[in-house]
Design a protein around this motif. Structure first.
Motif, PDB file in Angstrom:
ATOM      1  N   PRO A 197      -4.800 -26.817 -16.704  1.00 21.47           N
ATOM      2  CA  PRO A 197      -6.212 -27.190 -16.838  1.00 21.47           C
ATOM      3  C   PRO A 197      -6.841 -27.327 -15.452  1.00 21.47           C
ATOM      4  O   PRO A 197      -6.158 -27.615 -14.467  1.00 21.47           O
ATOM      5  N   ALA A 198      -8.137 -27.143 -15.376  1.00 25.17           N
ATOM      6  CA  ALA A 198      -8.833 -27.240 -14.103  1.00 25.17           C
ATOM      7  C   ALA A 198     -10.255 -27.713 -14.338  1.00 25.17           C
ATOM      8  O   ALA A 198     -10.799 -27.585 -15.438  1.00 25.17           O
ATOM      9  N   SER A 199     -10.848 -28.272 -13.291  1.00 23.40           N
ATOM     10  CA  SER A 199     -12.241 -28.696 -13.366  1.00 23.40           C
ATOM     11  C   SER A 199     -12.899 -28.482 -12.017  1.00 23.40           C
ATOM     12  O   SER A 199     -12.222 -28.470 -10.979  1.00 23.40           O
ATOM     13  N   MET A 200     -14.199 -28.309 -12.023  1.00 23.10           N
ATOM     14  CA  MET A 200     -14.927 -28.106 -10.777  1.00 23.10           C
ATOM     15  C   MET A 200     -16.409 -28.224 -11.040  1.00 23.10           C
ATOM     16  O   MET A 200     -16.869 -28.176 -12.186  1.00 23.10           O
ATOM     17  N   GLU A 201     -17.168 -28.399  -9.952  1.00 18.06           N
ATOM     18  CA  GLU A 201     -18.623 -28.275  -9.989  1.00 18.06           C
ATOM     19  C   GLU A 201     -18.982 -27.007  -9.238  1.00 18.06           C
ATOM     20  O   GLU A 201     -18.487 -26.774  -8.134  1.00 18.06           O
ATOM     21  N   VAL A 202     -19.814 -26.178  -9.833  1.00 24.00           N
ATOM     22  CA  VAL A 202     -20.109 -24.879  -9.241  1.00 24.00           C
ATOM     23  C   VAL A 202     -21.512 -24.430  -9.648  1.00 24.00           C
ATOM     24  O   VAL A 202     -22.033 -24.863 -10.686  1.00 24.00           O
ATOM     25  N   ILE A 203     -22.098 -23.595  -8.827  1.00 23.29           N
ATOM     26  CA  ILE A 203     -23.401 -23.028  -9.158  1.00 23.29           C
ATOM     27  C   ILE A 203     -23.219 -21.844 -10.106  1.00 23.29           C
ATOM     28  O   ILE A 203     -22.439 -20.935  -9.826  1.00 23.29           O
ATOM     29  N   ASN A 204     -23.918 -21.880 -11.221  1.00 22.06           N
ATOM     30  CA  ASN A 204     -23.947 -20.764 -12.161  1.00 22.06           C
ATOM     31  C   ASN A 204     -25.356 -20.168 -12.201  1.00 22.06           C
ATOM     32  O   ASN A 204     -26.326 -20.785 -11.772  1.00 22.06           O
ATOM     33  N   TYR A 205     -25.436 -18.975 -12.766  1.00 16.89           N
ATOM     34  CA  TYR A 205     -26.715 -18.273 -12.865  1.00 16.89           C
ATOM     35  C   TYR A 205     -27.098 -18.107 -14.327  1.00 16.89           C
ATOM     36  O   TYR A 205     -26.276 -17.742 -15.166  1.00 16.89           O
ATOM     37  N   ARG A 206     -28.372 -18.368 -14.609  1.00 18.61           N
ATOM     38  CA  ARG A 206     -28.902 -18.126 -15.947  1.00 18.61           C
ATOM     39  C   ARG A 206     -29.318 -16.662 -16.070  1.00 18.61           C
ATOM     40  O   ARG A 206     -29.290 -15.907 -15.092  1.00 18.61           O
ATOM     41  N   ARG A 207     -29.730 -16.291 -17.265  1.00 16.43           N
ATOM     42  CA  ARG A 207     -30.128 -14.902 -17.506  1.00 16.43           C
ATOM     43  C   ARG A 207     -31.300 -14.489 -16.625  1.00 16.43           C
ATOM     44  O   ARG A 207     -31.389 -13.336 -16.185  1.00 16.43           O
ATOM     45  N   ASP A 208     -32.208 -15.422 -16.341  1.00 11.46           N
ATOM     46  CA  ASP A 208     -33.367 -15.099 -15.506  1.00 11.46           C
ATOM     47  C   ASP A 208     -33.058 -15.181 -14.016  1.00 11.46           C
ATOM     48  O   ASP A 208     -33.952 -15.113 -13.182  1.00 11.46           O
ATOM     49  N   GLN A 209     -31.753 -15.363 -13.698  1.00  8.60           N
ATOM     50  CA  GLN A 209     -31.236 -15.434 -12.325  1.00  8.60           C
ATOM     51  C   GLN A 209     -31.602 -16.725 -11.599  1.00  8.60           C
ATOM     52  O   GLN A 209     -31.382 -16.834 -10.390  1.00  8.60           O
TER      53      GLN A 209
END
Length: 261
Positions: A197-209
């Motif tokens: 198992p793993a966890s993190m905080e990260v920047i993701n991108y939505r469909r509209d970028q």
């Protein structure tokens, strides 16, 4: 289209590139398709299963609208099974083919309804009401075009702005971009390689970028034999928390600078 599992436990998976070359045949598909399929990787799908190749040519444009189900004769029929119901879908670098266990049937047989359908609908309903975003992928392959997304709940669709048919069959790399931390994703991959198992905080991108910070928790899921079959990801949008934390840190630094003068 309502949320559903693209592939369920017991379904097999075949992946092929846009050039028609097979890149992956999982062990369930090998059991269903026969020992010949163990040698398919690296070969053209038209050479291994001509009827499937013709079907992909016929359907490939429609797959942008979502997965499509068909019944197709097996490449090596047996006395027990002449055909299988399969599910075609688009993936990151070509096409995926689900060999559907529950819907396997002879060409002249009608699909059988079982209690599994009711339990599946109940499970999907429960996941769909969860406030956190839930994503389920197949355990393998991890390398592109995997891991293949087989389920996304409504919260994930709301969070990312994607429609369900735009997510199913793709990999979670769909949500990554230039600002996504390579260090974080590399650490996640290292944990997944060890089935941890793993966890993190990260920047993701939505469909509209547009971007958002998410708190991501990932864990492997094993079947009754102990074989890992899926990855389950739960993610929460923590953009406000991260921005507030940064703002407070900036204000603290500004105050410290003022006191040092």
């Amino acid at each position: 289209m309502q949320p559903f599992f693209l592939l369920e436990p017991g379904d097999g998976l075949v992946l092929c590139g846009a050039n028609g070359q097979i890149s992956h045949v999982d062990r369930t598909a090998q059991q269903r398709l026969g020992h010949h399929s163990q040698e398919w990787c690296g070969r053209a799908i038209g050479e291994c299963w001509p009827q499937l190749s013709d079907l992909i040519v016929q359907e490939h444009r429609r797959l942008a609208e979502g997965p499509r189900d068909h019944v197709l004769p097996l490449p090596h029929p047996t006395g027990v099974e002449l055909a299988t119901r399969l599910r075609l879908f688009a993936c990151d670098s070509g096409f995926g083919v689900g060999i559907l266990r529950r819907r396997a049937q002879r060409l002249d047989a009608a699909p059988e309804e079982t209690n599994e359908d009711a339990y599946r609908r109940l499970l999907e309903g429960v996941l769909d009401t969860a406030q956190d975003a839930v994503l389920v992928t197949l355990a393998e392959p991890l390398d592109a075009p995997g891991p293949v997304i087989v389920y996304a709940n409504q919260s994930l669709l709301d969070q990312t702005g994607y429609a369900l048919h735009e997510v199913l069959g793709k990999s979670p790399r769909l949500f990554q971009g230039l600002e996504t931390s390579k260090e974080s994703t590399s650490a996640l991959r290292a944990a997944m390689d060890q089935w941890k198992p793993a966890s993190m905080e990260v920047i993701n991108y939505r469909r509209d970028q547009s971007t958002c910070w998410i708190e991501l928790k990932v864990a492997p899921l094993a079947d009754s034999s102990g074989w890992y079959t899926h990855w389950v990801s739960v993610q929460r949008d923590v953009t406000d928390r991260v921005l507030l934390k940064r703002q407070l840190a900036q204000e603290a630094r500004a105050l410290a600078d003022k006191l040092d003068r």
